[in-house]
Design a protein around this motif. Structure first.
Motif, PDB file in Angstrom:
ATOM      1  N   LEU A 145       0.846  -1.194   0.000  1.00 20.91           N
ATOM      2  CA  LEU A 145       0.000   0.000   0.000  1.00 20.91           C
ATOM      3  C   LEU A 145       0.885   1.251   0.000  1.00 20.91           C
ATOM      4  O   LEU A 145       1.928   1.277   0.663  1.00 20.91           O
ATOM      5  CB  LEU A 145      -0.904   0.004   1.233  1.00 20.91           C
ATOM      6  CG  LEU A 145      -1.961  -1.103   1.280  1.00 20.91           C
ATOM      7  CD1 LEU A 145      -2.662  -1.099   2.625  1.00 20.91           C
ATOM      8  CD2 LEU A 145      -2.963  -0.918   0.151  1.00 20.91           C
ATOM      9  N   PRO A 146       0.481   2.302  -0.701  1.00 21.61           N
ATOM     10  CA  PRO A 146       1.292   3.522  -0.765  1.00 21.61           C
ATOM     11  C   PRO A 146       1.563   4.150   0.608  1.00 21.61           C
ATOM     12  O   PRO A 146       2.552   4.847   0.783  1.00 21.61           O
ATOM     13  CB  PRO A 146       0.469   4.463  -1.636  1.00 21.61           C
ATOM     14  CG  PRO A 146      -0.392   3.566  -2.459  1.00 21.61           C
ATOM     15  CD  PRO A 146      -0.672   2.366  -1.602  1.00 21.61           C
ATOM     16  N   LYS A 147       0.728   3.889   1.589  1.00 19.34           N
ATOM     17  CA  LYS A 147       0.921   4.475   2.919  1.00 19.34           C
ATOM     18  C   LYS A 147       1.928   3.677   3.753  1.00 19.34           C
ATOM     19  O   LYS A 147       2.386   4.155   4.791  1.00 19.34           O
ATOM     20  CB  LYS A 147      -0.414   4.534   3.666  1.00 19.34           C
ATOM     21  CG  LYS A 147      -1.405   5.469   3.034  1.00 19.34           C
ATOM     22  CD  LYS A 147      -2.711   5.444   3.774  1.00 19.34           C
ATOM     23  CE  LYS A 147      -3.723   6.338   3.080  1.00 19.34           C
ATOM     24  NZ  LYS A 147      -5.015   6.294   3.727  1.00 19.34           N
ATOM     25  N   ALA A 148       2.274   2.483   3.288  1.00 18.74           N
ATOM     26  CA  ALA A 148       3.167   1.615   4.068  1.00 18.74           C
ATOM     27  C   ALA A 148       4.606   2.146   4.040  1.00 18.74           C
ATOM     28  O   ALA A 148       5.059   2.737   3.067  1.00 18.74           O
ATOM     29  CB  ALA A 148       3.131   0.194   3.513  1.00 18.74           C
ATOM     30  N   LYS A 149       5.297   1.917   5.141  1.00 17.03           N
ATOM     31  CA  LYS A 149       6.674   2.370   5.275  1.00 17.03           C
ATOM     32  C   LYS A 149       7.582   1.694   4.240  1.00 17.03           C
ATOM     33  O   LYS A 149       8.459   2.323   3.664  1.00 17.03           O
ATOM     34  CB  LYS A 149       7.166   2.069   6.695  1.00 17.03           C
ATOM     35  CG  LYS A 149       8.532   2.598   7.010  1.00 17.03           C
ATOM     36  CD  LYS A 149       8.892   2.311   8.454  1.00 17.03           C
ATOM     37  CE  LYS A 149      10.263   2.844   8.777  1.00 17.03           C
ATOM     38  NZ  LYS A 149      10.650   2.563  10.156  1.00 17.03           N
ATOM     39  N   ARG A 152       7.521   3.419   0.798  1.00 19.47           N
ATOM     40  CA  ARG A 152       8.371   4.616   0.717  1.00 19.47           C
ATOM     41  C   ARG A 152       9.842   4.237   0.623  1.00 19.47           C
ATOM     42  O   ARG A 152      10.603   4.830  -0.137  1.00 19.47           O
ATOM     43  CB  ARG A 152       8.114   5.536   1.905  1.00 19.47           C
ATOM     44  CG  ARG A 152       6.833   6.366   1.696  1.00 19.47           C
ATOM     45  CD  ARG A 152       6.550   7.208   2.878  1.00 19.47           C
ATOM     46  NE  ARG A 152       5.868   6.290   3.823  1.00 19.47           N
ATOM     47  CZ  ARG A 152       5.808   6.428   5.113  1.00 19.47           C
ATOM     48  NH1 ARG A 152       6.372   7.441   5.690  1.00 19.47           N
ATOM     49  NH2 ARG A 152       5.190   5.562   5.872  1.00 19.47           N
TER      50      ARG A 152
END
Length: 172
Positions: A145-149, A152
């Motif tokens: 997911l794009p929000k996962a560390k 990034r």
């Protein structure tokens, strides 16, 4: 597409099986790439005797071009015979006897993977492989997911890979 399954689900499935398929192609490309690195050396090459008839009475520079020998250099001349590093050329008959170094036929075929042009049937494999790798590298970002560390961190590594490639391109 079912209501419960979204695009990331299908991208993951394609990514998985395309990855397994590309593992085979990448293995072959990796081997041929390593062999290609040594193309300017005699590594993995064997001597091959060649007898070729070209035009008689050629000038020294034209002999090398006719025989397609790089860095052709005459070592001595005796009568009608012109000696060069790889062999001898008879000016009267036009016959040249020389040795050349060549890869084994299987390795030669491997090298054609990297050297293919639109005139060879292998270029379709290269186009497919290139676009598949592009999809493969981009679809990796659908794994998280794009929000996962980790997503990034993955972006940082991807930008690091791009930066390293660009730096190495300009250093050489």
């Amino acid at each position: 597409m079912s209501k419960n399954k979204k695009v990331p689900y299908y991208v993951r499935i394609i990514h998985r099986y395309l990855g397994f398929f590309l593992a085979g192609i990448m293995s072959v490309y990796a081997l041929s790439g390593v062999v290609l690195i040594f193309r300017s050396t005699d590594f993995l090459k064997y001597d091959q005797s060649v007898e070729r008839k070209i035009k008689p009475d050629l000038e020294n520079e034209k002999i090398g071009k006719a025989l397609r020998i790089r860095d052709f250099e005459v070592t001595k001349t005796e009568g009608n015979l012109i000696y060069f590093k790889q062999g001898v050329y008879n000016m009267q008959t036009g016959v040249a006897n020389y040795t050349k170094k060549d890869l084994a036929p299987a390795l030669k075929k491997l090298n054609q993977l990297h050297k293919s042009t639109t005139n060879t049937p292998l270029y379709w494999l290269n186009i497919f492989f290139g676009f598949s790798l592009l999809f493969f590298s981009l679809s990796a970002f659908w794994m998280y997911l794009p929000k996962a560390k980790i997503f990034r961190k993955g972006l940082y590594f991807a930008f690091g890979g791009i930066a390293l490639t660009i730096i190495l391109l300009f250093i050489q």
